[in-house]
Motif scaffolding. Structure first.
Motif, PDB file in Angstrom:
ATOM      1  N   ILE A 107       0.848  -1.189   0.000  1.00  0.00           N
ATOM      2  CA  ILE A 107       0.000   0.000   0.000  1.00  0.00           C
ATOM      3  C   ILE A 107       0.885   1.242   0.000  1.00  0.00           C
ATOM      4  O   ILE A 107       1.846   1.324   0.765  1.00  0.00           O
ATOM      5  N   SER A 108       0.546   2.203  -0.834  1.00  0.00           N
ATOM      6  CA  SER A 108       1.319   3.439  -0.882  1.00  0.00           C
ATOM      7  C   SER A 108       0.459   4.626  -0.437  1.00  0.00           C
ATOM      8  O   SER A 108      -0.740   4.677  -0.717  1.00  0.00           O
ATOM      9  N   THR A 109       1.086   5.563   0.262  1.00  0.00           N
ATOM     10  CA  THR A 109       0.454   6.822   0.654  1.00  0.00           C
ATOM     11  C   THR A 109       1.514   7.706   1.291  1.00  0.00           C
ATOM     12  O   THR A 109       2.671   7.296   1.452  1.00  0.00           O
ATOM     13  N   HIS A 110       1.124   8.919   1.661  1.00  0.00           N
ATOM     14  CA  HIS A 110       2.039   9.814   2.374  1.00  0.00           C
ATOM     15  C   HIS A 110       2.251   9.290   3.792  1.00  0.00           C
ATOM     16  O   HIS A 110       1.376   8.648   4.368  1.00  0.00           O
ATOM     17  N   GLY A 111       3.411   9.590   4.368  1.00  0.00           N
ATOM     18  CA  GLY A 111       3.749   9.075   5.691  1.00  0.00           C
ATOM     19  C   GLY A 111       2.758   9.453   6.772  1.00  0.00           C
ATOM     20  O   GLY A 111       2.424   8.645   7.641  1.00  0.00           O
ATOM     21  N   HIS A 112       2.256  10.691   6.737  1.00  0.00           N
ATOM     22  CA  HIS A 112       1.307  11.111   7.766  1.00  0.00           C
ATOM     23  C   HIS A 112      -0.027  10.395   7.597  1.00  0.00           C
ATOM     24  O   HIS A 112      -0.712  10.095   8.588  1.00  0.00           O
ATOM     25  N   ALA A 113      -0.420  10.119   6.361  1.00  0.00           N
ATOM     26  CA  ALA A 113      -1.666   9.379   6.135  1.00  0.00           C
ATOM     27  C   ALA A 113      -1.520   7.941   6.644  1.00  0.00           C
ATOM     28  O   ALA A 113      -2.438   7.397   7.270  1.00  0.00           O
TER      29      ALA A 113
END
Length: 326
Positions: A107-113
């Motif tokens: 899964i990919s996303t921004h670190g804060h998300a």
């Protein structure tokens, strides 16, 4: 001659929470909006004049300060925070049509998300690996390219709504339903926003030396003047181990006597203190000021001292008539 259009940059691509924050700025819908791949790039565009202002995340109610922003704004050519915006945060899990949750391995996303959805992921997709993304929207858009090395992304609901090539596998996957991210609009130094009575002042204070009581000395500048701190975080300067600066949000405007006096005290202790701006609070919460820390009290106190120095202070009659002692 027509006016030059105002240019904003934001942490892109289109569809990020940062763009949603930017759209709260009056006139932003009609301005030129240029996405940036990261916070440093966005702020550099402001510094070199290719953008008039940048909207970047600075604080999250779950994860605290956004370190990339805190570090980037604390160094380099000085910038000013012009205003802030608050955006409620919700997340969805998206994938290509036909993908099942049990098919997801990465899964990919921004670190804060990811930090805000980690518990949901551990419970529902325990074997999924996290792949860092430059933004939530970028991670989702990457799935449309077809050659990504991950099967799903976590993003804002608006991204899935605007992209028919994405299928929503799960909604409201954030671990904290009431999560809010605070964003700041950053520009070049200039005239400050007028005080509103519901203001915030942000400064960066390098620790002058690592010794007992050094932090307390900084905090005392605010405490003794009745200035409340809504945020204080330490960040390494990168010079050497143990060398830090403090990023501070204080209630009030630099035009308020108590705040100005506190900043003057900070500058005496740490001359490298950086003023990042005074601006209206997004929540409109007005600062409660005790009578002895009001502007009127400061003016009266300074007038009293001036009278003493000028010799204008009235000496009580019983003292002036007293006989000198032998």
């Amino acid at each position: 001659m027509p006016a030059t259009p105002f240019t904003y940059t934001f942490l892109g691509p289109s569809g990020t929470f940062t763009e949603a924050a930017l759209m709260q700025v009056p006139g932003a819908a009609d301005a030129i909006r240029v996405p940036s791949t990261n916070v440093n790039t966005a702020l550099d565009k402001v510094r070199d004049g290719s953008a008039d202002a940048a909207m970047v995340p600075i604080e999250n109610s779950v994860e605290g300060g956004v370190t990339a922003t805190l570090d980037a704004i604390a160094t380099g050519q000085e910038l000013r925070i012009l205003r802030e915006a608050l955006v409620p945060i919700s997340f969805v899990l998206v994938a290509r049509p036909g993908t099942r949750i049990e098919d997801i391995r990465r899964i990919s996303t921004h670190g804060h998300a990811w930090a805000q959805c980690r518990l949901w992921a551990e419970k529902n997709i325990p074997n999924a690996e996290y792949i860092p993304g430059s933004s939530t929207a970028a991670a989702a858009m990457g799935l449309l390219e077809g050659d990504t090395h991950y099967e799903a992304a976590i993003c804002a609901p608006i991204v899935a709504t605007e992209q028919p090539g994405l299928a929503v596998l799960a909604e409201n996957i954030g671990d904290n339903p009431g999560a809010v991210t605070r964003f700041v609009l950053v520009g070049r130094p200039g005239a400050l926003p007028e005080p509103t009575g519901a203001d915030k002042t942000t400064v960066v204070v390098p620790l002058p030396e690592d010794r007992p009581g050094a932090l307390m000395e900084i905090l005392d500048q605010f405490a003794t003047r009745g200035v409340n701190l809504s945020r204080i975080e330490s960040r390494p300067t990168g010079q050497y181990l143990g060398h830090y600066f403090f990023s501070i949000d204080a209630d009030g405007h630099v035009a308020d006597a108590r705040v100005a006096d506190a900043l003057a005290g900070l500058h005496r202790i740490s001359p490298a203190t950086r003023f990042l701006g005074s601006y209206g609070r997004a929540d409109g919460h007005r600062t409660v000021v005790e009578p002895h820390t009001s502007d009127q009290a400061f003016r009266a106190a300074h007038a009293w001292v001036r009278d003493i120095l000028s010799g204008a202070s009235v000496v009580p009659e019983y003292i002036s008539r007293a006989s000198p002692t032998a």
